[in-house]
Design an enzyme around this catalytic site. Structure first.
Site, PDB file in Angstrom:
ATOM      1  N   GLY A  56     -67.866 -67.470 100.168  1.00 22.91           N
ATOM      2  CA  GLY A  56     -68.021 -66.717 100.055  1.00 22.91           C
ATOM      3  C   GLY A  56     -67.965 -65.234 100.378  1.00 22.91           C
ATOM      4  O   GLY A  56     -66.903 -64.590 100.534  1.00 22.91           O
ATOM      5  N   CYS A  57     -68.799 -64.074 100.191  1.00 24.14           N
ATOM      6  CA  CYS A  57     -68.365 -62.909 100.457  1.00 24.14           C
ATOM      7  C   CYS A  57     -68.277 -62.641 101.924  1.00 24.14           C
ATOM      8  O   CYS A  57     -68.956 -63.002 102.153  1.00 24.14           O
ATOM      9  CB  CYS A  57     -69.695 -62.256  99.593  1.00 24.14           C
ATOM     10  SG  CYS A  57     -70.005 -59.729  99.949  1.00 24.14           S
ATOM     11  N   PHE A  58     -67.422 -61.508 101.902  1.00 27.70           N
ATOM     12  CA  PHE A  58     -66.595 -61.462 103.329  1.00 27.70           C
ATOM     13  C   PHE A  58     -67.956 -60.644 104.208  1.00 27.70           C
ATOM     14  O   PHE A  58     -67.755 -60.890 104.964  1.00 27.70           O
ATOM     15  CB  PHE A  58     -65.119 -61.241 103.281  1.00 27.70           C
ATOM     16  CG  PHE A  58     -64.766 -60.080 103.219  1.00 27.70           C
ATOM     17  CD1 PHE A  58     -65.436 -59.257 102.170  1.00 27.70           C
ATOM     18  CD2 PHE A  58     -63.667 -59.614 102.555  1.00 27.70           C
ATOM     19  CE1 PHE A  58     -65.162 -58.268 101.819  1.00 27.70           C
ATOM     20  CE2 PHE A  58     -62.906 -59.017 101.942  1.00 27.70           C
ATOM     21  CZ  PHE A  58     -63.897 -57.918 101.241  1.00 27.70           C
TER      22      PHE A  58
END
Length: 175
Positions: A17-19
């Site tokens: 997902g979002c880093f």
């Protein structure tokens, strides 16, 4: 003259997902020296965040984790990967959706590939739906723009951090 040596660091490249979220989790683990946000797995050279967000580059948001394997093993990093996101949702984590948010393990050598396959099979027992995490050979890593690096540490009061990252860290007992 000092005879102390600096440990050789290994690299793991993970996407969940979002880093910003992934970076916040892994930089808190003992044995992790550095975590860098970036892009991997696509066909566009030197992609920008704006290009990544279109979903047309083929790249995933990834974290490249530099770790001391005498302190933390690759297998332990994989255990944290399974705990820190939902590997059963295809191209989505929470409100973030698109192929750039896919769950993926990018292996750097054959032993990492085998460990990833073994870990994925073992982790499946924890989930009722099939794990969709891809396991693929690492390709060129493109560092994300500077403002993405250490995002949570530098912006912990930002709304996304308060609503998404902070609760995740609390759930994992990392904050």
């Amino acid at each position: 003259m000092s005879t102390q040596t600096t440990p050789t660091l290994d690299i793991a490249t993970l996407s969940a997902g979002c880093f910003w979220c992934v970076e916040a989790v892994f930089e808190r683990l003992a044995g992790v020296d550095a975590v860098e946000s970036g892009y991997m797995g696509g066909q566009t050279e030197n992609p920008t965040y704006r290009e990544i967000c279109t979903g047309t580059t083929g790249h995933a948001e990834v974290t490249q984790i530099h770790y001391d394997s005498s302190v933390i093993s690759y297998e332990t990093l994989l255990d944290w990967l399974w705990r820190s996101h939902d590997p059963t949702t295809l191209n989505r984590q929470g409100g973030d959706c698109g192929t750039q948010y896919r769950s993926a393990i990018f292996y750097h050598n054959e032993s990492q590939r085998v460990a990833a396959e073994t870990s994925k099979a073992a982790a499946q027992a924890q989930f009722s739906a099939p794990i969709v995490t891809e396991i693929t050979a690492a390709s060129t890593f493109y560092p994300a723009e500077d403002y993405h690096q250490d995002y949570y540490r530098l912006n912990s009061s930002a709304p996304y951090c308060q609503m998404v990252i902070s609760p995740k860290l609390q759930k994992l007992d990392l904050e």
